[in-house]
Design a protein around this motif. Sequence first.
Motif, PDB file in Angstrom:
ATOM      1  N   ALA A  66       0.831  -1.202   0.000  1.00  0.00           N
ATOM      2  CA  ALA A  66       0.000   0.000   0.000  1.00  0.00           C
ATOM      3  C   ALA A  66       0.869   1.256   0.000  1.00  0.00           C
ATOM      4  CB  ALA A  66      -0.937  -0.008   1.206  1.00  0.00           C
ATOM      5  N   GLY A  67       1.999   1.213   0.717  1.00  0.00           N
ATOM      6  CA  GLY A  67       2.918   2.346   0.727  1.00  0.00           C
ATOM      7  C   GLY A  67       3.524   2.603  -0.639  1.00  0.00           C
ATOM      8  N   ASP A  68       3.900   1.520  -1.349  1.00  0.00           N
ATOM      9  CA  ASP A  68       4.412   1.669  -2.708  1.00  0.00           C
ATOM     10  C   ASP A  68       3.361   2.323  -3.602  1.00  0.00           C
ATOM     11  OD1 ASP A  68       6.977   0.658  -2.380  1.00  0.00           O
ATOM     12  OD2 ASP A  68       6.437  -1.383  -2.949  1.00  0.00           O
ATOM     13  N   ALA A  69       2.114   1.830  -3.504  1.00  0.00           N
ATOM     14  CA  ALA A  69       1.047   2.366  -4.347  1.00  0.00           C
ATOM     15  C   ALA A  69       0.809   3.843  -4.052  1.00  0.00           C
ATOM     16  CB  ALA A  69      -0.236   1.560  -4.139  1.00  0.00           C
ATOM     17  N   ALA A  70       0.797   4.206  -2.774  1.00  0.00           N
ATOM     18  CA  ALA A  70       0.554   5.597  -2.401  1.00  0.00           C
ATOM     19  C   ALA A  70       1.659   6.522  -2.892  1.00  0.00           C
ATOM     20  CB  ALA A  70       0.408   5.704  -0.886  1.00  0.00           C
ATOM     21  N   ALA A  71       2.886   5.982  -2.976  1.00  0.00           N
ATOM     22  CA  ALA A  71       4.025   6.782  -3.419  1.00  0.00           C
ATOM     23  C   ALA A  71       4.209   6.756  -4.931  1.00  0.00           C
ATOM     24  CB  ALA A  71       5.301   6.278  -2.742  1.00  0.00           C
ATOM     25  N   GLY A  72       3.333   6.026  -5.631  1.00  0.00           N
ATOM     26  CA  GLY A  72       3.433   5.953  -7.083  1.00  0.00           C
ATOM     27  C   GLY A  72       4.493   4.986  -7.574  1.00  0.00           C
ATOM     28  N   ARG A  73       4.972   4.093  -6.693  1.00  0.00           N
ATOM     29  CA  ARG A  73       5.965   3.097  -7.102  1.00  0.00           C
ATOM     30  C   ARG A  73       5.268   1.800  -7.494  1.00  0.00           C
ATOM     31  NH1 ARG A  73       8.476   5.141  -2.307  1.00  0.00           N
ATOM     32  NH2 ARG A  73       7.646   3.357  -1.136  1.00  0.00           N
ATOM     33  N   VAL A  74       5.836   1.100  -8.472  1.00  0.00           N
ATOM     34  CA  VAL A  74       5.349  -0.222  -8.828  1.00  0.00           C
ATOM     35  C   VAL A  74       6.041  -1.219  -7.916  1.00  0.00           C
ATOM     36  CG1 VAL A  74       5.163  -1.950 -10.633  1.00  0.00           C
ATOM     37  CG2 VAL A  74       4.988   0.474 -11.214  1.00  0.00           C
ATOM     38  N   GLY A  75       5.267  -1.888  -7.084  1.00  0.00           N
ATOM     39  CA  GLY A  75       5.856  -2.787  -6.099  1.00  0.00           C
ATOM     40  C   GLY A  75       5.575  -4.240  -6.400  1.00  0.00           C
ATOM     41  N   GLY A  76       5.093  -4.971  -5.403  1.00  0.00           N
ATOM     42  CA  GLY A  76       4.855  -6.400  -5.546  1.00  0.00           C
ATOM     43  C   GLY A  76       3.613  -6.712  -6.358  1.00  0.00           C
TER      44      GLY A  76
END
Length: 267
Positions: A147-157
Amino acid sequence: MTRFAIVIPARFASTRYPGKPLAMLRGGQGRARSLIERSWRAAMGVSAPGLVGVWVATDDARIAEAARGFGAKVVMTSPSCRNGTERCAEALAHLPPVDVVVNLQGDAPLTPAGLIPDLVRALAARPDVAMATAAFRASAGAYAHLAGDAAAGRVGGTTAVCAQDGRALYFSKRLLPFVPDGDGAPHRAVRLHLGLYAYRPKALRWYAAQPVSSLEALEGLEQLRFLEGDAPVIVQSHDAPEWDCIELNNPEDVPAIEAILAQRSMD
């Protein structure tokens, strides 16, 4: 007995994190090892009848040199391989005869080694499927990381959505399924996909002969080519382990992974 090989595909030219396989990660005793070495060590921790060996598959001389330096067997593959599954398909010609090829992606050093024999057995028991993969029911910590990745605009898991019998319905870089606001434990509905695949050689050859599928291109997820080609995939779901199996997708993931290495006293 099912004969299987573990292949760790690795490329230098990652879009999100160039040179990622050679990124250094500090372990519990303060020793720094490259990501590719830590992934190889995870694979070498597998103890199962039928395992014929572990190989690093790459097209990059720097990765090959580093891998040979810590004792890994290396298969050189073409730069034209578009993803790890295609690289595993090309590596087939250099492996001894096997019934199953396991792809342990080179950015998942926290993958529990015990999942690999389970995945091989799951594929062997289902002759109707082309590929088997693994997922965890997300822990609160892993969910918060995504969720933190998504909120920061990063493509994560990656998340997996499955039918009741384990058949894969979809994989996404988004947090799926959607959980309405107010749910006190949204992580319980989410399966965190692991970079771990088991294929039959025939399925690998079929995959390599197919064009990139439309959803695969949009999501950047190689496994979607199987689903769009009507090649059934099963997902082995497991409860979350005692640690968060965070993949190294972005430089920002390094501190979180190093903290887990330290927590688990992994040198």
